[in-house]
Design an enzyme around this catalytic site. Structure first.
Site, PDB file in Angstrom:
ATOM      1  NE  ARG A  31      24.145 100.633 -24.858  1.00 30.08           N
ATOM      2  CZ  ARG A  31      25.469 100.660 -25.066  1.00 30.08           C
ATOM      3  NH1 ARG A  31      26.071  99.608 -25.607  1.00 30.08           N
ATOM      4  NH2 ARG A  31      26.184 101.698 -24.717  1.00 30.08           N
ATOM      5  CG  ASN A  68      34.224  98.882 -23.532  1.00 31.88           C
ATOM      6  OD1 ASN A  68      33.844  98.884 -24.700  1.00 31.88           O
ATOM      7  ND2 ASN A  68      33.797  99.748 -22.633  1.00 31.88           N
ATOM      8  CD  GLU A  93      32.714 102.150 -28.473  1.00 34.97           C
ATOM      9  OE1 GLU A  93      33.463 101.267 -28.949  1.00 34.97           O
ATOM     10  OE2 GLU A  93      32.836 102.575 -27.309  1.00 34.97           O
ATOM     11  CG  ASN A 102      29.538  98.392 -24.650  1.00 31.09           C
ATOM     12  OD1 ASN A 102      29.044  99.234 -25.384  1.00 31.09           O
ATOM     13  ND2 ASN A 102      30.704  98.579 -24.058  1.00 31.09           N
ATOM     14  CG  ASP A 133      35.409 102.827 -24.703  1.00 34.06           C
ATOM     15  OD1 ASP A 133      34.989 101.692 -24.915  1.00 34.06           O
ATOM     16  OD2 ASP A 133      34.716 103.838 -24.899  1.00 34.06           O
TER      17      ASP A 133
HETATM   18 CA    CA Z   1      33.248 100.696 -25.981  1.00 34.77          CA
END
Ligand code: CA
Length: 295
Positions: free
Chosen positions: A101, A151, A18, A103, A201
């Site tokens: 958490r 995201n 990522e 991101n 994403d």
């Molecule tokens: Ca992501």
């Protein structure tokens, strides 16, 4: 529809690759493996990939203007010194929420560090996250709540638009952006993701203000026009879970693409031997330099 190509450049086998970010000063690509708690530095010139274990899940990495890096960790926003390997949390807006958490996140053109949170369980169903910014004086502001899976944050060239993806909403949204105050308003969807494209994403933006969106369970990165709400070009990949992309290279004319292995069955992994690897696409357009944290 324009179809563009990509090739694998690193056999990374990341669990959840990522957060690619081109560091134009060092001419390297920073990227992360969220579930493996790893920060990676890929140097295209040598093909060398260096790795740091930061001890907890890491949601994103950005550069810091004064040197070093910033991370968004399970425990909050942190500084990270690659020399010592020490990550130090500087602000934690969710010390009470142990199920969450951090991101994805990026810096706005004024140097604020934006990042959102998500549930560590079934985040697509459990909307326990929120979107925050860390200002240059290390104060935190909460901008949005609830969020499913935060995201893909990018800003237009004039900084009057902020584009944002909540993967759980299956949409790419736009906000009016006030660069001076760092406030967002007037949320509207600019691209509603059709079922067959999977989940939106990570996201990058090119110098024509078009969006490059990675699709989880979608086998591709798509170039999307936010004004017309349609796909202009695609980069197909040999892996289902495409997580994020970033323009890089000295001329910012290449597109680094991260992918994941997590969520795939043994059968699927056998058919997708490149899952979790790092790819390089040829987008045919130029990107813009990523902003660094100014605090
Ligand atoms: Ca992501």
């Amino acid at each position: 529809m324009i179809e563009l190509s990509a090739e694998r450049i690193l056999k990374a086998k990341a669990n959840l690759g990522e957060g690619p970010l081109w560091d134009h000063r060092a001419k390297v690509l920073w990227w992360i493996d969220i579930l493996a708690s790893r920060v990676h530095r890929f140097e295209p010139k040598s093909g060398k990939n260096d790795t740091w274990d930061v001890g907890q899940m890491v949601g994103t990495v950005v550069c810091r203007k004064q040197g070093g890096l910033m991370l968004a960790l399970e425990d909050g926003f942190a500084t990270f010194d690659t020399e010592s390997g020490v990550a130090k949390v500087v602000a934690d807006p969710e010390s009470e929420k142990s199920d969450n958490r951090f991101n994805d996140g990026k810096c706005d053109p004024a140097g604020r560090f934006w990042a959102g949170t998500m549930n560590k369980g079934d985040a697509l169903q459990l909307w326990t996250g929120a979107l925050y910014s860390l200002d240059t004086d290390l104060s935190i502001r909460k901008h949005l709540e609830p969020v499913g899976v935060s995201n893909g944050i990018v800003w237009s060239k004039d900084a009057k638009s902020m584009y944002y993806i909540d993967t759980a909403s299956k949409a790419v949204d736009r906000f009016d952006y006030d660069l001076e105050t760092g406030n967002i308003s007037q949320r509207q969807t600019v691209f509603k993701v059709p079922e067959e494209m999977g989940y939106p994403d990570g996201m990058a933006i090119d110098n024509q203000d078009k969006l490059w969106v990675a699709f989880w369970n979608g086998w591709q990165v798509a170039r999307i026009c936010p004004q017309e709400g349609k796909v202009i070009a695609t980069i197909k990949l040999p892996v289902a879970n495409v997580t994020a992309c970033a323009f890089g290279g000295a001329a910012l004319d290449q597109l680094y693409i991260t992918t994941a292995r997590v969520g795939l069955s043994d059968d699927e992994l056998a058919k997708q031997p490149m899952a979790g690897d790092l790819f390089l696409g040829q987008p045919g357009v130029h990107g813009v330099e990523s902003s660094s944290f100014a605090g």
